[in-house]
Design an enzyme around this catalytic site. Sequence first.
Site, short mmCIF file in Angstrom:
data_model
loop_
_atom_site.label_atom_id
_atom_site.label_comp_id
_atom_site.label_asym_id
_atom_site.label_seq_id
_atom_site.Cartn_x
_atom_site.Cartn_y
_atom_site.Cartn_z
N VAL A 19 -8.51 38.14 21.16
CA VAL A 19 -9.26 38.38 19.93
C VAL A 19 -8.52 39.35 19.01
O VAL A 19 -8.31 39.08 17.83
CB VAL A 19 -10.67 38.92 20.24
CG1 VAL A 19 -11.42 39.24 18.95
CG2 VAL A 19 -11.45 37.90 21.06
N GLU B 271 -9.53 29.25 22.65
CA GLU B 271 -8.21 29.47 23.23
C GLU B 271 -7.43 28.16 23.15
O GLU B 271 -7.93 27.10 23.49
CB GLU B 271 -8.32 29.93 24.67
CG GLU B 271 -8.87 31.33 24.81
CD GLU B 271 -8.83 31.83 26.24
OE1 GLU B 271 -7.93 31.42 27.00
OE2 GLU B 271 -9.71 32.63 26.60
N GLY C 266 -14.30 27.32 32.64
CA GLY C 266 -13.77 28.61 33.08
C GLY C 266 -13.37 29.41 31.86
O GLY C 266 -13.92 29.25 30.78
N CYS D 92 -14.65 33.42 28.28
CA CYS D 92 -15.87 33.49 27.49
C CYS D 92 -17.10 32.92 28.18
O CYS D 92 -18.05 33.65 28.47
CB CYS D 92 -15.65 32.77 26.15
SG CYS D 92 -14.44 33.57 25.08
#
Length: 439
Positions: free
Chosen positions: A11, A158, A263, A266
């Site tokens: 982030v 991601e 997975g 988050c």
Amino acid sequence: MKIAVVGTGYVGLVSGACFADVGIEVTCVDIDQKKIDNLKKGIMPIYEPGLEEVVVRNFKSGRLKFSTDLGEAIQGASVAFIAVGTPPGEDGSADLKYVLAVADEIGTKMTDYIVVATKSTVPVTTGEKVRAAIIGALDKRGSDLPFAVASNPEFLKEGAAVEDFLKPDRIVIGVDDERAEEIMKRLYKPFQLSGERIIYMDIPSAEMTKYAANAMLATKISFMNDVANLCELVGADANMVRKGIGSDPRIGNKFIYPGVGYGGSCFPKDVKAIIKTAKQYGYDLRVLQAVEDVNDDQKYVLSKKVKEYFGDDLSGMTFAMWGLSFKPNTDDMREAPAGVIIDELRAAGATVKAYDPVAMEEAREHYIFDKVTYCKDAYEALVDADALLLVTEWSEFRIPSWDVVGRLLKNKVIFDGRNIYDKKYLKTLGFESFGIGSK
């Protein structure tokens, strides 16, 4: 305009680099001196497509700086973003010690009005805790400097984080201060040239929005995995069912692909945290508890299929595994189904030969598995293996040379954990294949 971003993980680093890319002066801060030194050399701490290019370009231009000195970074800054980790505690709740430590340090070192905005995923009421930490630090100094607190959660995927930040579908800002709202509006103006994307709301609502969004996406995944498991029992094909329901615009076709479970950093953490938050208020989120339970069970589906085919005792057997990261285009191994699958195969006596395009170094450093050989390419993993397990659907695995695969494997058997292969086609080539949600 000048800002500081505290934390250089997914982030923080993506946010800082992308803000710099539109002309903002950014200082990214981290307590890890080695990480800061590496960033100055262009060495990324994470794998994220396009990130290295943006970081290097803006560092060379002088718009993006890296430092371990938070006090210096916030001097003259309009906004200080908190983007540090919020790992799950033993009870599943988000651990806010890093967030509050940063807030305390900001209060200790700030010299002028500043907006302190949380980008970390944090539970409701964190804004007030951040505010209290800053006030406490100011009180120790005998200072009454003005400041504002805001919540600005991220919605980055991601593997597509840079694109998501530069071209957001929405920007959520929780704020209760007009001056702060104006500053945040100015900060995000470059990202709204093609239309208004900011949604303003109160701080608790902004904090809840992030958790609710991830919880809904996780729900879709676990729902479809649950349906897929039923499909196997009744003889239906989960892929056909997915197409049938995904065409309904009320449902949509995203996040309804059967597989071995979700997975990453988050969904697992955020589902646990929102369940814990509800319990603190005397409420049970029964749907989300089921979502988590289904996902935990789903990670065992592929190893169960292996044992159903070869037997419970896998001693002396070797399995090729394609993919380790929790999804493609990232090296993130956190809560990755591959870890559970490897553990199950090892417990049954087998060894694993694994290959992943980018995640093997992460696996070596942080997920030390015995009886695992890391291979230089996908085909090396197949040599003398009894079967192939497809765990992460990287593009390079989608159309392999099946002739080579068949020659290298001891048995022409494939366990497809992401349903990327055509079972009928593989059958014509002499392969037995087992997917998720169909016999």
